[in-house]
Design an enzyme around this catalytic site. Structure first.
Site, PDB file in Angstrom:
ATOM      1  N   GLN A  84       1.477  -1.194  -0.363  1.00 43.49           N
ATOM      2  CA  GLN A  84       0.095   0.000   0.246  1.00 43.49           C
ATOM      3  C   GLN A  84       1.559   1.297   0.036  1.00 43.49           C
ATOM      4  OE1 GLN A  84      -2.212  -0.312   3.854  1.00 43.49           O
ATOM      5  NE2 GLN A  84      -3.932  -2.630   2.757  1.00 43.49           N
ATOM      6  N   ASP A 255       7.740 -20.628  -1.154  1.00 46.78           N
ATOM      7  CA  ASP A 255       7.459 -21.068  -1.996  1.00 46.78           C
ATOM      8  C   ASP A 255       9.606 -21.570  -2.188  1.00 46.78           C
ATOM      9  OD1 ASP A 255       4.870 -22.435  -2.156  1.00 46.78           O
ATOM     10  OD2 ASP A 255       4.926 -21.478  -4.209  1.00 46.78           O
ATOM     11  N   THR A 288      -1.601   0.486   6.152  1.00 41.25           N
ATOM     12  CA  THR A 288      -0.653   0.836   5.651  1.00 41.25           C
ATOM     13  C   THR A 288       0.172   1.966   7.176  1.00 41.25           C
ATOM     14  OG1 THR A 288       0.519   2.281   4.122  1.00 41.25           O
ATOM     15  CG2 THR A 288      -1.210   2.919   4.058  1.00 41.25           C
ATOM     16  N   GLU A 289       1.770   2.103   6.882  1.00 42.50           N
ATOM     17  CA  GLU A 289       2.334   3.486   7.406  1.00 42.50           C
ATOM     18  C   GLU A 289       2.254   4.203   7.262  1.00 42.50           C
ATOM     19  OE1 GLU A 289       6.768   2.883   8.407  1.00 42.50           O
ATOM     20  OE2 GLU A 289       5.862   1.202   8.563  1.00 42.50           O
ATOM     21  N   ARG A 320       9.218  -0.206  12.338  1.00 39.49           N
ATOM     22  CA  ARG A 320       8.313  -1.333  13.110  1.00 39.49           C
ATOM     23  C   ARG A 320       8.644  -2.182  14.138  1.00 39.49           C
ATOM     24  NH1 ARG A 320       6.384  -2.601   6.437  1.00 39.49           N
ATOM     25  NH2 ARG A 320       5.031  -0.486   6.482  1.00 39.49           N
ATOM     26  N   GLU A 421      10.865 -10.847  -1.273  1.00 39.37           N
ATOM     27  CA  GLU A 421      11.130 -11.292   0.154  1.00 39.37           C
ATOM     28  C   GLU A 421      11.093 -13.027  -0.258  1.00 39.37           C
ATOM     29  OE1 GLU A 421       7.881 -11.825   3.295  1.00 39.37           O
ATOM     30  OE2 GLU A 421       7.003 -10.738   1.476  1.00 39.37           O
ATOM     31  N   ARG A 432      12.615  -4.938   8.452  1.00 42.79           N
ATOM     32  CA  ARG A 432      13.270  -3.917   7.486  1.00 42.79           C
ATOM     33  C   ARG A 432      12.622  -2.750   7.210  1.00 42.79           C
ATOM     34  NH1 ARG A 432       9.306  -2.761   3.898  1.00 42.79           N
ATOM     35  NH2 ARG A 432       7.550  -4.990   4.810  1.00 42.79           N
TER      36      ARG A 432
END
Length: 645
Positions: A84, A255, A288-289, A320, A421, A432
């Site tokens: 976002q 995965d 969102t931040e 965060r 990621e 992060r």
């Protein structure tokens, strides 16, 4: 139009004309003759079609390489679509800025576990990457004078932390990931790139330590496809679904990291799992931040803006991990809100309605749907929620996968690359910064393409496959398809998710982690007792969810074992029993006269995690953090110090 594009992408005229009847079909399973195998040869294969995969594929195709993209869902449904807030770059449109300040903030945000050569590369190239996205047609939000709008985001400063809050995050309202993904996919269609959509990657094909391709299953008809290639890029995203409450899509099942594990490659820093401060209470959906960057703030049951106590300078825009821990402490000390006092309020209703409509339209809608809240009138109930995996397949700053040994140091795994990621480059280290993830995607997706183009000429003959290529993959597929145990996949997955949520949360403790490790060992053994009910090969979601559970279990085991072993607090890994960061020096004292501790006596080092897929046994090693930058004349390294906001 989409259907036509899909048809063009995957309905290759020769697709069913090829077959294979060699050793692959001689695996010791009951129904192996059912599996038709199709062979392909490409210059490069990209696994995953999110931001990193698409950017890598574009660069490869643009460079003239015959490129395949394997993706288990349609590209624009990749999880990049859910991002976002924005993408960081020191454009300086709102206030003076410098990429070196961005570099400093990212190193600090990583709690000095990030590799500074990779951080140097990412932050230096950030401005070019954003301009490139704009040239592709990404519709960035604008200032009144037409420049790209940049909002404030957590952990970012001017003048190396001395100049107040930076406005560095370029955005498209609060739908930046959605816009980026559609822009990249649309742009990629102009290149001769072949998409294999709704194909599930089963395993890497390894030969004498090199990656020579991928085995995948076509979900539409159950055929097995072997992709022979000199170059393979893993861009499969994170594994948030290893936890019960997360902001991740159901497709985020780790995965790529699982593929690497089964190929004998150790993953890095898996113990570092980011909890986003503002997931909607009860639903987990991301807020969102950017909502705090636009002026929103957190309040407790007393109506206090409590972040002023935990981060006096940055307040609600601290990094965060700091905000998530502060929220958790407020709840634990009885200052949470709601009937159970188990969450926190995010207040936005003091902001002008016009600002909410233009800058935060998406989260206004999300809050209404999932929390029943009108953000213009009342606060949003939020709680820290699993959001991002800092760990992944270890690479250098050019996206080349590494295999580390203490005797030889970092060695390249020939033919294998990773980005996004799924990778640990490591630019995020232990934590992060918000809006560095979308930057990571485009920077390192491009870096993978550049690395491959240096080493591969178009039309170069790909390496031969080993005689048994894909045999084990088909054997496992058949075993899971006919699994007749007594534990349904959904039941075991839920037990795993609840175990991880309870034992590897925001705050961790040795006894709780150790108990979690033992529980996870038991759950891993239960994989042998799974029960599937659909025996078909066409759109068998029961089978695919079971294969995804195998992948999640590998990721979860590595995470909790590495967390139990790391006896310190750093970034997102916070332990009550080891509350301090343990570096090679004591940075609370003058460095002069101190002797650097050997690597076995401190924790400023990357974990390297190997796992035996059959038994689940995890083995740990550690490699040094890279403190050198790419060019000292451009910027010098940032020495570690006590981290505060």
């Amino acid at each position: 139009m989409l259907n036509a594009a899909r048809g063009l992408a995957i309905r290759l005229s020769t697709r069913r004309a090829l077959s294979y009847s060699g050793p692959c079909c001689a695996a010791k399973t009951s129904n192996i003759a059912e599996y038709k195998v199709v062979d392909h040869a490409f210059d490069a294969v990209v696994v995953g079609a999110g931001g990193a995969g698409l950017r890598a594929a574009m660069g490869l195709s643009e460079g003239g390489l015959k490129t395949a993209v394997i993706t288990k869902l349609f590209p624009t449904r990749s999880h990049t679509v859910a991002a976002q807030g924005g993408v960081n770059a020191a454009l300086g449109n709102m206030n003076p800025d410098d990429w070196r300040w961005h570099f400093y903030d990212t190193v600090k945000g990583s709690d000095w576990l990030g590799d500074q050569d990779a951080i140097h590369y990412m932050t230096r190239e950030a401005v070019r990457a954003v301009i490139e996205l704009e040239n592709y047609g990404m519709p960035f939000s604008r200032t009144a004078d037409g420049k790209i709008y940049q909002r404030a985001f957590g952990g970012q400063s001017n003048d190396f932390g001395r100049g107040g809050q930076a406005h560095r995050t370029c955005c498209v309202a609060d739908r930046t990931g959605h816009s980026m993904l559609h822009t990249l996919y649309g742009s990629s269609l102009q290149y001769n790139c072949q998409y294999f959509i709704e194909f599930f990657a089963l395993d890497l094909i390894m030969d004498k330590g090199a990656c020579v391709g991928v085995v995948a299953m076509d979900l539409e008809d159950g055929t097995i496809h072997r992709f022979r290639s000199k170059n393979t890029v893993l861009a499969t995203g994170g594994y948030g679904r290893a936890f019960f409450s997360c902001t991740s899509a159901h497709t985020c099942t780790g995965d790529g990291t699982a593929l690497a594990t089964r190929a004998g490659i150790g993953n890095s820093d898996m113990e570092f799992v980011q909890f986003h401060p503002t997931g909607i209470y009860g639903a987990g959906c991301l807020i969102t931040e950017g909502s705090r960057g636009e002026g929103g703030f957190l309040v407790n049951s007393k109506g206090e803006r409590f972040m002023e106590r935990y981060a006096p300078n940055a307040k609600d825009l601290a990094s965060r991990d700091v905000v998530s821990r502060a929220m958790t402490v407020e709840i634990m000390e009885g200052r949470g809100v709601g009937p159970e006092k188990d969450h926190i309020y995010l207040q936005l209703h003091h902001l002008p309605v016009e600002q909410l409509l233009t800058r935060l339209p998406g989260i206004s809608e999300t809050a209404k749907i999932f929390a029943g809240v009108d953000v213009a009138k009342e606060p949003i109930p939020v709680i820290p929620t699993v959001h991002y995996n800092m760990g992944g397949v270890p690479t250098n700053y050019m996206g080349q996968v590494l295999k580390y040994t203490r005797a030889k140091g970092d060695q390249l795994v020939p033919g294998l690359y990773a980005a996004g990621e799924a990778a640990a480059h490591s630019v995020h280290g232990a934590n992060r910064l918000g809006a560095n993830s979308l930057l990571d995607l485009v920077i390192f997706g491009r870096a993978c393409a550049l690395s491959i183009l240096k080493n591969t000429k178009p039309g170069e003959t790909p390496p031969d496959l080993p005689a048994n290529a894909g045999e084990a993959s088909i054997a496992n597929l058949d075993k899971m398809r006919h699994a007749n145990g007594d534990i349904p996949t959904a039941e075991l997955r839920l037990q795993m998710q609840k175990t991880m949520q309870k034992h590897a949360a925001v705050f961790r403790r040795g006894d709780i982690l150790a108990e979690g490790v033992e529980k996870m060992k038991g759950l891993y053994k239960d994989l042998k007792h799974l029960k599937t009910t659909d025996r078909g090969l066409v759109w068998n979601s029961d089978l695919i969810e079971t294969l995804e559970l195998q992948n999640l279990m590998l990721n979860a085991m590595q995470t909790i074992v590495a967390a139990e072993n790391r006896k310190e607090s750093r970034g997102a890994h916070a332990r009550d029993d080891f509350p301090n960061r343990i570096d090679e020096y004591d940075y609370s004292k003058p460095l002069e006269g101190q002797v650097k501790k050997p690597i076995d006596q401190h924790w400023r080092k990357h974990s390297i995690i190997y796992q035996e897929p059959e038994t689940g046994k995890v083995t740990l090693d550690y490699r040094p953090v890279i403190d050198k930058t790419l060019d000292k004349s451009e910027t010098d390294w940032v020495p570690p110090k006590v981290r505060s906001y």
